[in-house]
Write a protein that holds these residues in place. Sequence first.
Motif, PDB file in Angstrom:
ATOM      1  N   THR A 241       1.412 -13.433  -7.562  1.00 30.62           N
ATOM      2  CA  THR A 241       1.710 -12.741  -6.298  1.00 30.62           C
ATOM      3  C   THR A 241       0.833 -13.263  -5.155  1.00 30.62           C
ATOM      4  OG1 THR A 241       0.120 -10.997  -6.866  1.00 30.62           O
ATOM      5  CG2 THR A 241       2.425 -10.634  -7.479  1.00 30.62           C
ATOM      6  N   THR A 242       0.027 -14.280  -5.433  1.00 29.43           N
ATOM      7  CA  THR A 242      -0.868 -14.832  -4.418  1.00 29.43           C
ATOM      8  C   THR A 242      -0.578 -16.313  -4.191  1.00 29.43           C
ATOM      9  OG1 THR A 242      -2.562 -15.393  -6.066  1.00 29.43           O
ATOM     10  CG2 THR A 242      -2.692 -13.209  -5.030  1.00 29.43           C
ATOM     11  N   ASP A 243      -0.908 -16.766  -2.986  1.00 29.02           N
ATOM     12  CA  ASP A 243      -0.750 -18.180  -2.612  1.00 29.02           C
ATOM     13  C   ASP A 243       0.658 -18.709  -2.879  1.00 29.02           C
ATOM     14  OD1 ASP A 243      -1.692 -20.398  -1.399  1.00 29.02           O
ATOM     15  OD2 ASP A 243      -2.736 -21.208  -3.132  1.00 29.02           O
ATOM     16  N   ARG A 244       1.630 -17.865  -2.669  1.00 26.98           N
ATOM     17  CA  ARG A 244       3.007 -18.250  -2.954  1.00 26.98           C
ATOM     18  C   ARG A 244       3.593 -19.214  -1.905  1.00 26.98           C
ATOM     19  NH1 ARG A 244       5.948 -15.193  -6.444  1.00 26.98           N
ATOM     20  NH2 ARG A 244       7.808 -15.325  -5.112  1.00 26.98           N
ATOM     21  N   THR A 245       3.147 -19.043  -0.660  1.00 28.31           N
ATOM     22  CA  THR A 245       3.722 -19.867   0.410  1.00 28.31           C
ATOM     23  C   THR A 245       3.553 -21.358   0.145  1.00 28.31           C
ATOM     24  OG1 THR A 245       3.354 -18.153   2.071  1.00 28.31           O
ATOM     25  CG2 THR A 245       3.667 -20.402   2.867  1.00 28.31           C
ATOM     26  N   ASN A 246       2.348 -21.783  -0.185  1.00 27.50           N
ATOM     27  CA  ASN A 246       2.100 -23.204  -0.395  1.00 27.50           C
ATOM     28  C   ASN A 246       2.851 -23.745  -1.603  1.00 27.50           C
ATOM     29  OD1 ASN A 246       0.440 -23.452   1.835  1.00 27.50           O
ATOM     30  ND2 ASN A 246      -1.417 -22.934   0.690  1.00 27.50           N
ATOM     31  N   VAL A 247       2.968 -22.947  -2.647  1.00 18.89           N
ATOM     32  CA  VAL A 247       3.719 -23.385  -3.821  1.00 18.89           C
ATOM     33  C   VAL A 247       5.202 -23.505  -3.472  1.00 18.89           C
ATOM     34  CG1 VAL A 247       4.443 -22.765  -6.165  1.00 18.89           C
ATOM     35  CG2 VAL A 247       2.047 -22.449  -5.463  1.00 18.89           C
ATOM     36  N   MET A 248       5.697 -22.564  -2.678  1.00 21.25           N
ATOM     37  CA  MET A 248       7.100 -22.615  -2.261  1.00 21.25           C
ATOM     38  C   MET A 248       7.367 -23.840  -1.367  1.00 21.25           C
ATOM     39  SD  MET A 248       7.895 -18.581  -1.525  1.00 21.25           S
ATOM     40  CE  MET A 248       9.625 -18.847  -1.153  1.00 21.25           C
ATOM     41  N   ILE A 249       6.352 -24.218  -0.582  1.00 16.52           N
ATOM     42  CA  ILE A 249       6.501 -25.427   0.242  1.00 16.52           C
ATOM     43  C   ILE A 249       6.713 -26.645  -0.645  1.00 16.52           C
ATOM     44  CG2 ILE A 249       5.204 -27.031   1.711  1.00 16.52           C
ATOM     45  CD1 ILE A 249       4.048 -24.575   3.142  1.00 16.52           C
ATOM     46  N   TYR A 250       5.913 -26.753  -1.700  1.00 18.12           N
ATOM     47  CA  TYR A 250       6.089 -27.877  -2.626  1.00 18.12           C
ATOM     48  C   TYR A 250       7.477 -27.844  -3.273  1.00 18.12           C
ATOM     49  CZ  TYR A 250       1.383 -29.822  -2.501  1.00 18.12           C
ATOM     50  OH  TYR A 250       0.228 -30.457  -2.112  1.00 18.12           O
ATOM     51  N   LYS A 251       7.925 -26.662  -3.627  1.00 16.47           N
ATOM     52  CA  LYS A 251       9.250 -26.543  -4.228  1.00 16.47           C
ATOM     53  C   LYS A 251      10.322 -26.971  -3.225  1.00 16.47           C
ATOM     54  CE  LYS A 251      12.559 -23.295  -6.233  1.00 16.47           C
ATOM     55  NZ  LYS A 251      12.823 -21.902  -6.681  1.00 16.47           N
ATOM     56  N   GLY A 252      10.216 -26.473  -1.984  1.00 16.54           N
ATOM     57  CA  GLY A 252      11.202 -26.827  -0.964  1.00 16.54           C
ATOM     58  C   GLY A 252      11.207 -28.314  -0.654  1.00 16.54           C
TER      59      GLY A 252
ATOM     60  N   ILE B 285       1.109 -28.886  -9.725  1.00 16.59           N
ATOM     61  CA  ILE B 285       2.269 -28.950  -8.816  1.00 16.59           C
ATOM     62  C   ILE B 285       2.075 -30.045  -7.778  1.00 16.59           C
ATOM     63  CG2 ILE B 285       3.466 -27.684  -6.973  1.00 16.59           C
ATOM     64  CD1 ILE B 285       2.946 -25.119  -8.623  1.00 16.59           C
ATOM     65  N   GLU B 286       0.874 -30.084  -7.193  1.00  9.92           N
ATOM     66  CA  GLU B 286       0.589 -31.091  -6.177  1.00  9.92           C
ATOM     67  C   GLU B 286       0.678 -32.508  -6.752  1.00  9.92           C
ATOM     68  OE1 GLU B 286      -3.031 -32.497  -3.176  1.00  9.92           O
ATOM     69  OE2 GLU B 286      -3.130 -30.555  -4.201  1.00  9.92           O
ATOM     70  N   LEU B 287       0.108 -32.722  -7.916  1.00 10.67           N
ATOM     71  CA  LEU B 287       0.129 -34.049  -8.523  1.00 10.67           C
ATOM     72  C   LEU B 287       1.539 -34.480  -8.898  1.00 10.67           C
ATOM     73  CD1 LEU B 287      -3.064 -33.777 -10.752  1.00 10.67           C
ATOM     74  CD2 LEU B 287      -2.754 -35.227  -8.731  1.00 10.67           C
ATOM     75  N   LEU B 288       2.338 -33.553  -9.371  1.00 13.82           N
ATOM     76  CA  LEU B 288       3.717 -33.878  -9.727  1.00 13.82           C
ATOM     77  C   LEU B 288       4.494 -34.313  -8.478  1.00 13.82           C
ATOM     78  CD1 LEU B 288       4.544 -31.021 -12.289  1.00 13.82           C
ATOM     79  CD2 LEU B 288       4.383 -33.481 -12.775  1.00 13.82           C
ATOM     80  N   TYR B 289       4.266 -33.615  -7.377  1.00 14.72           N
ATOM     81  CA  TYR B 289       4.952 -33.975  -6.141  1.00 14.72           C
ATOM     82  C   TYR B 289       4.472 -35.336  -5.627  1.00 14.72           C
ATOM     83  CZ  TYR B 289       6.767 -33.808  -1.394  1.00 14.72           C
ATOM     84  OH  TYR B 289       7.422 -34.109  -0.233  1.00 14.72           O
ATOM     85  N   THR B 290       3.168 -35.539  -5.645  1.00 10.38           N
ATOM     86  CA  THR B 290       2.600 -36.806  -5.184  1.00 10.38           C
ATOM     87  C   THR B 290       3.116 -37.981  -6.006  1.00 10.38           C
ATOM     88  OG1 THR B 290       0.574 -35.658  -4.494  1.00 10.38           O
ATOM     89  CG2 THR B 290       0.453 -38.051  -4.755  1.00 10.38           C
ATOM     90  N   ASN B 291       3.332 -37.765  -7.274  1.00  6.31           N
ATOM     91  CA  ASN B 291       3.826 -38.818  -8.167  1.00  6.31           C
ATOM     92  C   ASN B 291       5.355 -38.881  -8.212  1.00  6.31           C
ATOM     93  OD1 ASN B 291       1.236 -39.705  -8.989  1.00  6.31           O
ATOM     94  ND2 ASN B 291       1.084 -38.006 -10.450  1.00  6.31           N
TER      95      ASN B 291
END
Length: 268
Positions: A183-194, A159-165
Amino acid sequence: MEDFLWELKTERFLNGELTSEELLAFEQEQATKPELKEYVTLSVQLKQALSEEDWYTHKNTSEQYTTVKKWYQEDDVLAFKEKIQQQATKEFTTKEKTFSLSKYWIPIAAACLLLLITLVFQLTAQPTMKQLYPEYATWNDTPSFIVLDQNTRNTKEQIELLYTNEKYQECIAVADKFLNTSTTDRTNVMIYKGFSLVKLNQYTAALVVFKTISESDAIDASKGLWYMALVYLKIEDKENLQKTLQTITASDTNYKYEKALELMNAIQ
């Protein structure tokens, strides 16, 4: 002596104190004396520029008046005015001129100061939301999932690499897949989505994501509020921006508390 009479007549002319006969004679005198006509024209323009009524109105409607007034009274500005006066008197009273223009220093100095004040108003004018957005919107402020000593990349790293690229659509797809199964670490993934939605100009969808973050029980839930504020700033929704900033500044433990205070003051 003639210069003094011209100044007196011009002053009475500007104040509307000349009789009809005096006004006719003054106009005829200007027709035969270009220097007098030039002086009267300059005086009229200056009076219009420094109209007390216009200045009073501007003073009471400008949010920057206090700042400009303080600036106008500073020593360097007063020194600048004095320098203009001295230079104008020196240049315009030279013996090589048959007509003395020493009286012109007053309108010239005032005009210069008016120009400086105008520039200060422009520089200190309240910035627009469009101007503020680039200063506050840092959509690269993302969490990092990548661990350098790992040989394989997990979903979050992807997810991070896709956003960076800048592959935002793919980033959203992978983020959704993760959010549907984890059900874990959802906040950071949602940040990337947002963030990706913002990059794609899908602001309504981005607001939904950030609102969900802000209403969660995550320790960093207040991040959602700040990102909502940035979206409102981008779309120039001042009402909702102010409401969101008020929520953020209600507690100094909220994410970007200081920045929220700064931005709230900037848009008032």
